[in-house]
Design an enzyme around this catalytic site. Sequence first.
Site, PDB file in Angstrom:
ATOM      1  N   GLU A 155      44.514   5.016  41.307  1.00 29.37           N
ATOM      2  CA  GLU A 155      44.885   6.127  42.179  1.00 29.37           C
ATOM      3  C   GLU A 155      46.159   5.815  42.947  1.00 29.37           C
ATOM      4  O   GLU A 155      46.442   4.663  43.258  1.00 29.37           O
ATOM      5  CB  GLU A 155      43.773   6.388  43.201  1.00 29.37           C
ATOM      6  CG  GLU A 155      42.414   6.658  42.609  1.00 29.37           C
ATOM      7  CD  GLU A 155      41.316   6.645  43.659  1.00 29.37           C
ATOM      8  OE1 GLU A 155      41.646   6.529  44.863  1.00 29.37           O
ATOM      9  OE2 GLU A 155      40.140   6.740  43.284  1.00 29.37           O
ATOM     10  N   CYS A 212      51.140   5.747  48.616  1.00 31.75           N
ATOM     11  CA  CYS A 212      50.229   4.610  48.665  1.00 31.75           C
ATOM     12  C   CYS A 212      49.933   4.185  47.231  1.00 31.75           C
ATOM     13  O   CYS A 212      49.429   4.985  46.433  1.00 31.75           O
ATOM     14  CB  CYS A 212      48.954   5.001  49.407  1.00 31.75           C
ATOM     15  SG  CYS A 212      47.803   3.632  49.616  1.00 31.75           S
ATOM     16  N   CYS A 240      38.680  -4.327  42.741  1.00 31.03           N
ATOM     17  CA  CYS A 240      39.096  -5.381  43.659  1.00 31.03           C
ATOM     18  C   CYS A 240      38.025  -6.454  43.692  1.00 31.03           C
ATOM     19  O   CYS A 240      36.831  -6.156  43.671  1.00 31.03           O
ATOM     20  CB  CYS A 240      39.320  -4.814  45.063  1.00 31.03           C
ATOM     21  SG  CYS A 240      39.958  -6.031  46.252  1.00 31.03           S
ATOM     22  N   CYS A 251      35.532  -6.303  50.397  1.00 34.18           N
ATOM     23  CA  CYS A 251      35.417  -5.840  51.781  1.00 34.18           C
ATOM     24  C   CYS A 251      34.283  -4.818  51.848  1.00 34.18           C
ATOM     25  O   CYS A 251      34.218  -3.888  51.042  1.00 34.18           O
ATOM     26  CB  CYS A 251      36.727  -5.223  52.248  1.00 34.18           C
ATOM     27  SG  CYS A 251      38.087  -6.418  52.343  1.00 34.18           S
ATOM     28  N   CYS A 298      34.841  -0.837  51.815  1.00 39.28           N
ATOM     29  CA  CYS A 298      35.875  -0.293  50.926  1.00 39.28           C
ATOM     30  C   CYS A 298      35.288   0.157  49.597  1.00 39.28           C
ATOM     31  O   CYS A 298      34.446  -0.535  49.001  1.00 39.28           O
ATOM     32  CB  CYS A 298      36.947  -1.354  50.695  1.00 39.28           C
ATOM     33  SG  CYS A 298      38.308  -0.812  49.646  1.00 39.28           S
ATOM     34  N   CYS A 347      40.371   4.556  49.438  1.00 41.49           N
ATOM     35  CA  CYS A 347      40.817   3.958  48.181  1.00 41.49           C
ATOM     36  C   CYS A 347      39.667   3.749  47.205  1.00 41.49           C
ATOM     37  O   CYS A 347      38.663   3.143  47.533  1.00 41.49           O
ATOM     38  CB  CYS A 347      41.485   2.615  48.468  1.00 41.49           C
ATOM     39  SG  CYS A 347      43.014   2.771  49.376  1.00 41.49           S
TER      40      CYS A 347
END
Length: 366
Positions: A103, A124, A131, A135, A138, A352
């Site tokens: 994205e 962005c 990932c 976190c 997220c 995100c």
Amino acid sequence: MATEILPTPRGEILPALPGQSPEAIAAWLAEQGEPSFRAKQILEWVWKKKVTSYEQMTNLPAALREKLARSFRLTALTHSKTQGSEDTTRKFLFKLHDGRYVESVLIPANPALYGEKSDRRTLCVSSQVGCAYGCKFCASGLAGFTRNLDASEIAGQVLAAEQIAGERVDSLVFMGMGEPMANFKNLMEAIALITGPETLHLGARHLTISTSGLAPQIRKLADHPQQIRLAISFHGATDEVRSQIMPVNKKYPVAELMDALAHWNSTKKQKLTLEYILIQGVNDGLDQAAILARHARNIGAKVNLIPYNTVDGLVWKRPAISHCRAFQDVLKKAGVTATLRIEKGHDIDAACGQLRLKQETAEGIV
């Protein structure tokens, strides 16, 4: 828009032309027995005129266009979907050659959080598929880590966004999916393409890299000659709080991170930004605000406060805006520049990874 990426008859995926440096294109032309001046023409067609087919490169001989088509795909990614409208935040979903998705988010009139004017268009950009840093708040890491994006896929997001929007992107924040500093080599190759005079020619001072706190890479970036800006996803003023929501803190605790940021200040002129997502009952205590203020003063940083953007499947909640303002007031009274940003795109899965996760789940990829 970007054309669909198809394999060759032998099933291979050709390298993407937007990932080739000017030097690499010049070397390829020499191998093909073509004159060196063609490199400038090719780069202009790709980066300045943003063509979507080789047939549009009208000042190149047909034979050279055929060689290019046999050697390179013209696009690094395919535009799959847009959420939002032209006069507000828009999220772009891009499909990669292996069927995965990333994205990018185009934000008009972005507040002056990173030293930019408020009338600029900010993109962005993602750096990884998923990932690995986990976190807790997220969406990017909900399906785990798949792979790094290569330079063409990182820079290609900017090229594609400009094609879709029909206007120039003025600044970039590497705050999309993934941890940019964990993909350092490809990131810096992409930045060379983004800032190069023959490519996008966007000034390094208009680029901000966000990291969850990879101290060695912060030091490496500090020693890089380009004046790129740096933002830290801080989100917890003490090791106890930060480690609860950011596993990276166990490897690079607050003291080590602050030491790396002190090194940054010794080599760079750009003011640091501490990003701090406010999560109700987790890190939004006013005692955290007081400690955060001390950290910010010690490294001369400004603080960007962001009320939590709700993610499907996670239990976290955003605090009341009145409490967010009270947190901000603690910082201001301590002499710290603190901005409270009401997150844009809350209605378009703008946290995100949400749009990508929905698409891949629907297709049975995750």
